[in-house]
Design an enzyme around this catalytic site. Structure first.
Site, PDB file in Angstrom:
ATOM      1  N   LYS A  24       6.682  -3.864 -17.072  1.00  0.00           N
ATOM      2  CA  LYS A  24       5.894  -4.808 -18.037  1.00  0.00           C
ATOM      3  C   LYS A  24       5.897  -3.857 -19.349  1.00  0.00           C
ATOM      4  CE  LYS A  24       1.690  -6.477 -17.184  1.00  0.00           C
ATOM      5  NZ  LYS A  24       0.138  -6.515 -17.048  1.00  0.00           N
ATOM      6  N   GLU A  80      11.031   5.180 -12.698  1.00  0.00           N
ATOM      7  CA  GLU A  80      11.921   5.035 -12.059  1.00  0.00           C
ATOM      8  C   GLU A  80      12.882   3.957 -12.521  1.00  0.00           C
ATOM      9  OE1 GLU A  80       8.264   6.512  -9.847  1.00  0.00           O
ATOM     10  OE2 GLU A  80       8.574   5.131 -11.441  1.00  0.00           O
ATOM     11  N   GLY A 107       0.078  -5.707 -10.679  1.00  0.00           N
ATOM     12  CA  GLY A 107       1.288  -5.281  -9.992  1.00  0.00           C
ATOM     13  C   GLY A 107       1.456  -5.849  -8.644  1.00  0.00           C
ATOM     14  N   ARG A 108       0.598  -5.420  -8.037  1.00  0.00           N
ATOM     15  CA  ARG A 108       0.722  -5.954  -6.309  1.00  0.00           C
ATOM     16  C   ARG A 108       0.460  -7.383  -6.252  1.00  0.00           C
ATOM     17  NH1 ARG A 108      -3.127  -2.437  -7.516  1.00  0.00           N
ATOM     18  NH2 ARG A 108      -5.191  -2.680  -6.961  1.00  0.00           N
ATOM     19  N   GLU A 110      -3.351   0.273  -1.872  1.00  0.00           N
ATOM     20  CA  GLU A 110      -3.366   0.340  -3.242  1.00  0.00           C
ATOM     21  C   GLU A 110      -4.951  -0.325  -3.767  1.00  0.00           C
ATOM     22  OE1 GLU A 110      -0.024   1.203  -6.194  1.00  0.00           O
ATOM     23  OE2 GLU A 110      -0.734  -0.935  -6.677  1.00  0.00           O
ATOM     24  N   HIS A 125       9.380  -0.871  22.096  1.00  0.00           N
ATOM     25  CA  HIS A 125      10.315   0.185  22.548  1.00  0.00           C
ATOM     26  C   HIS A 125      10.102   1.536  21.831  1.00  0.00           C
ATOM     27  CE1 HIS A 125      12.416  -2.600  25.147  1.00  0.00           C
ATOM     28  NE2 HIS A 125      12.182  -3.550  24.391  1.00  0.00           N
ATOM     29  N   LYS A 168       2.144  10.882 -11.172  1.00  0.00           N
ATOM     30  CA  LYS A 168       2.983  10.279 -12.463  1.00  0.00           C
ATOM     31  C   LYS A 168       2.741  11.572 -13.617  1.00  0.00           C
ATOM     32  CE  LYS A 168       3.035   5.349 -11.914  1.00  0.00           C
ATOM     33  NZ  LYS A 168       2.691   4.160 -12.661  1.00  0.00           N
TER      34      LYS A 168
END
Length: 546
Positions: free
Chosen positions: A206, A212, A267-268, A353, A384, A512
């Protein structure tokens, strides 16, 4: 409401829990032949069975009353009406507007946002059609074959999960890649698979400053220029999902190929917005609209259905029942559908979050347990690996089982075996194995006496482990849209119950800030100072070893 545990019904639930905590699901099923019919609901092609939960009719009624006393109906209305329920950021919460397929206006501060939403959708449609029809070509004239989405968090997990889940609906001439990790191995491995002449990069940030994402984007940019030998190639191989036109232009992307979204999209919750551009390119706009339609149908259900039949409400209340009254710390997602292999990761961010909060809406420390640890994976593989803990461990871990009745890849008995395992595991968690059953089983195997008695304790399964089964006819875009929206609203309901803001995420900011301070210290351009002894020692080790 300020403190949920002060609600009258909370005290009733505590007393009720004490009265039924030792009841076994085996006995509850034996006493009620109609239990499945009473505690399951249908929504289109989706069946939600919650009969394997440690509840009675009284439990269900008390949980519904909890929702009422927490004023949930009013909170639902406030969200859909565009009120600023994200009070710490002074924002509305309107991801539902992104998939509003009705003619109903959605207003933020008095302004209908639907014309802008539809304008961005049309922009994305036109761009995706150019890619899919071969009209948009790379710098050297080659058709686009690889699409690389560069993002992180919600700009990665949602689009990646949807593209994987709906791969049978995708354009077979396109290959989708997702780069999120700033570890150079991730971008290196993806670039090694791509031809620079036929690769399109979608940079999703945005602000166009996410560390990153922009680090990976600049690496991809440098790779492209090196391989094609022309900086002007950037404009034919990069587009942006951003609101920072200046930053996008400075990068070399034509702002005509910039797709925006709004601050009322968290964001999510953003896969429904322009962040879903890779979905639109890969699947086509028609399938993306079907995804939106499925989510919108769940939105309407959540907005209008009575609480007793409201699927997000029911799942949320069951979760709170275990977290706050049984002391469960986690929730496991068991996916018997390889196409949904990334769903647990997606739901992990969505839930943790959103509701990983210890401060309530009044700025006070919470007095109850809030969001659970979300984990899981492919169910058949998990059998398993971690299922041992689910069956015989000391932790109570409520489970969600997800499976399709039909497979898009009907090969021999594969799907029947998959479903049989899914159904068996849910049943085994519920019924367990009594000492008498284990004894009879061992005796049938020829054991007796001391040998039998020594082995017996290890063969007993307590059972009484709760689960929800979410089965669907097959994984279509509509079904997936409804499933994702179901979990989104479940998380919101739990936030209301716990009186926390599910839509901010201040907890991700501290790391951050510290990383920005440590970076120049690691690079040796600034002296390391102001940290604890451990961090200083680790910085020194990395500088010496690097």
């Amino acid at each position: 409401m300020s403190v949920p545990s002060n609600l009258p019904v909370w005290q009733q639930l505590k007393a009720h829990h004490a009265a039924i905590a030792d009841q076994h699901l085996r006995d509850l099923f034996a006493a009620d032949p109609e239990r499945f019919n009473r505690f399951s609901r249908r929504f289109g092609d989706l069946l939600v069975d919650f009969s394997k939960h440690r509840i009675t009719g009284e439990t269900f009624d008390l949980l519904i009353e909890l929702a009422n006393q927490a004023q949930l109906p009013a909170w639902i209305a406030r969200m859909f009406e565009g009120e600023m329920i994200n009070h710490t950021e002074q924002r509305a919460v309107l991801h539902t507007a992104l998939r509003n397929r009705s003619d109903r206006p959605v207003r933020v501060k008095g302004k209908d946002v639907m014309p802008e939403v539809n304008e961005v959708l049309e922009h994305a449609r036109k761009f995706a059609d150019q890619i899919r029809r071969g009209k948009w070509r790379g710098h050297t004239g080659k058709r686009i074959r690889d699409v690389v989405n560069i993002g992180i968090g919600g700009s990665d997990l949602g689009p990646k999960m949807i593209c994987q889940a709906l791969q049978p609906y995708a354009d077979p001439t396109l290959r989708m890649h997702f780069v999120s990790n700033v570890d150079g191995a991730h971008i290196s491995h993806v670039l090694a698979e791509c031809d620079p002449e036929s690769t399109l990069f979608i940079v999703a940030s945005k602000t166009f400053t996410t560390q990153e994402t922009m680090t990976n984007a600049h690496t991809a940019r440098a790779w492209l220029i090196k391989e094609l030998g022309d900086e002007s190639a950037v404009a034919r191989h990069f587009v942006a999902v951003s609101t920072n036109a200046e930053g996008v232009s400075r990068f070399g992307i034509d702002t005509a190929n910039m797709f925006g979204f709004w601050d009322w999209v968290g964001g999510r919750y953003s896969l429904w917005s322009a962040i879903g551009l890779p979905i639109i390119v890969y699947l086509g706009m028609d399938h993306f609209l079907e995804l939106l339609e499925g989510a919108h149908a769940m939105d309407e259900h959540f907005r209008t259905a009575p609480l007793t039949d409201n699927l997000p409400v029911i799942l949320a209340l069951l979760g709170a029942w275990y977290i706050d009254f049984f002391g469960a710390d986690s929730q496991v997602m068991l996916v018997y559908d390889d196409y949904l292999r990334s769903l647990p990761d997606y739901l992990q961010q969505l839930d943790m979050e959103s509701n990983g909060k210890s401060i309530d809406r009044d700025g006070q420390a919470v007095k109850v347990n809030t969001g659970p640890i979300i984990w899981g994976g492919l169910g058949n593989n998990g059998q398993h690996a971690f299922y041992q803990l689910l069956h015989q461990g000391t932790h109570l871990v409520p489970a969600d089982f997800l499976a399709p009745a039909q497979s898009p890849n009907p090969i021999g008995e594969h799907h029947a075996i998959l479903l049989a395992n899914c159904l068996a595991q849910a049943e085994a968690l519920m019924v367990g194995k009594t000492e008498a059953q284990a004894r009879a089983e061992l005796a049938k195997q020829g054991l007796s006496g001391e040998a039998l008695e020594k082995l017996l304790p290890y063969k007993v399964f307590a059972g009484n482990r709760p689960s929800t089964s979410l089965f669907y006819r097959r994984l279509t875009p509509q079904v997936l849209g409804s499933l994702v929206a179901l979990y989104e609203h479940k998380v919101f309901v739990q936030g209301v119950i716990w009186n926390i803001n599910s839509f901010d995420q201040w907890g991700v900011e501290l790391g951050k800030q510290l990383a920005n301070a440590i970076l120049p210290e690691l690079k040796g351009t600034q002296a390391a100072a102001g940290h604890d002894a451990s961090t200083l020692g680790l910085i020194q080790f990395c500088r010496e070893a690097g």
